[in-house]
Design a protein around this motif. Structure first.
Motif: not given
Length: 372
Positions: A268-272, A315-325, A328-338
């Protein structure tokens, strides 16, 4: 390979730092890989057999390794996947009643070199400060210049595709053939406990090789697709990234774990990004931004998705975050079952706080998705 005798051994890091230890015998060959550390107090067998660690030399921060032996049912793959082991105290005699063999025998059968009697506190501190880097372990302690030359030829983890080295070569099935939940798993280095979690919920599973196409998975008529964990850099996995794009565009229920999470982000266009020293342990705190609850999680990754790009990606919403640093620990794709998470909800080893994510995947497969 026997570990109950001692002879000098050395760990040479890419920045020239040397740590000394002991081995049982002279190695049949030197072993190179990216050196990393895991902070878990238990679960060493699961760690050593986790395909996500392929190509890495493992440093264990727990002072005692091997004291409870190994059990055949606790491996996360068909064998040892790490390139080498570095520890403080190596226990030769297991004390657990239901161990099948000692860790010495288990690693010996895999011809895995072990360097022990190492100041692992100093070594881990060095990695934390200077970052993960390539290293070489050897019993040839007198020829450091030769080791430096050999290490210089070892490829960097950045840009390295390793899923092909651990993925199944041919597809296979398991679980209940009559199940309404047919799950296609793209094997990028899948842990057995992921498959166990799916099977325990009544799924019929087919595991596909890492380079399988979307069309090949869909031909099996799955209710959902899981993109598994695995080793290496996600960017070279162009086939898997293209598969994820098609899953999303066709609204196929899709769940990504660890490397699979990074693949979905790239689709979805997010670099690593390569992390400084990664997250590897079984007590990492994560906040579920949807429920407001925190989870203690099992993690093993040296790459992460770019936080700023994720925050600005519509295209995404952030669903989880790592509390140490606050990565991003989790994402959901908006409007899609992903959806996907950077950590390991299947544990093995680790806590079970995040096992609900498998339940959410099954709910997603059982529901008629409505775009929003």
């Amino acid at each position: 390979m026997k570990y109950n005798l001692k002879s000098p051994a050395v760990i040479l890091l890419a920045d020239g730092t040397v740590f000394k230890g002991q081995s049982s015998v002279k190695f049949d060959s030197n072993r190179s890989g990216e050196i990393c550390f895991n902070t878990g107090m238990t679960g060493y067998q699961e760690i050593f057999t986790d395909p996500s660690y392929f190509g890495q030399i493992m440093v264990t921060t727990n002072a005692h390794i091997g004291n409870y032996g190994v059990n055949v049912d606790e491996s996360e793959s068909d064998g040892v996947k790490i390139s080498g082991l570095v520890c403080k105290n190596f226990s030769f005699a297991p004390s657990r009643v239901n161990s099948d063999s000692s860790l010495e025998e288990f690693l010996g059968e895999a011809d895995l070199p072990v360097v022990f009697d190492v100041d692992t506190r100093a070594l881990v501190s060095h990695i934390r400060t200077h970052g993960a880097m390539n290293a070489i372990i050897s019993s040839d302690v007198e020829n450091l210049e030769v080791l430096k030359a050999e290490l210089a030829n070892h490829p960097s983890m950045k840009g390295l595709e390793l899923a092909s080295s651990v993925s199944t070569k041919t597809g296979y099935t398991l679980g209940d053939k009559l199940s309404d939940f047919r799950v296609a798993v793209l094997d990028l280095g899948v842990k057995k406990n992921i498959l166990r979690r799916l099977e325990a919920r009544g799924a019929y599973i087919k595991v596909f090789p890492y380079n399988s196409t979307y069309e090949e998975l869909i031909e099996w008529n799955p209710k959902g697709i899981l993109l598994s964990n695995g080793p290496g850099d996600p960017e070279p996995l162009t086939s898997a990234i293209n598969l994820a794009k098609k899953c999303i565009s066709n609204a196929i229920p899709t769940f990504g774990i660890c490397l699979g999470h990074q693949v979905i982000a790239l689709s979805v266009g997010i670099p690593t990004l390569k992390m400084h020293n990664g997250h590897r342990g079984i007590n990492h705190p994560v906040l579920n931004l949807v429920s407001g609850k925190s989870e203690v999680t099992s993690q093993n990754h040296g790459f992460t998705i770019d936080k700023k790009s994720t925050e600005f990606n519509d295209k995404v919403e952030i669903s989880h975050m790592h509390l140490n640093d606050h990565s991003i620990a989790g994402i959901k794709v908006k409007g899609k079952p992903c959806f996907s998470v950077q950590y390991h909800p299947e544990a093995g080893p680790g806590p079970n706080d995040a096992s609900y994510l498998f339940d959410e995947f099954f709910v997603m497969m059982s529901s008629e998705h409505v775009s929003v």
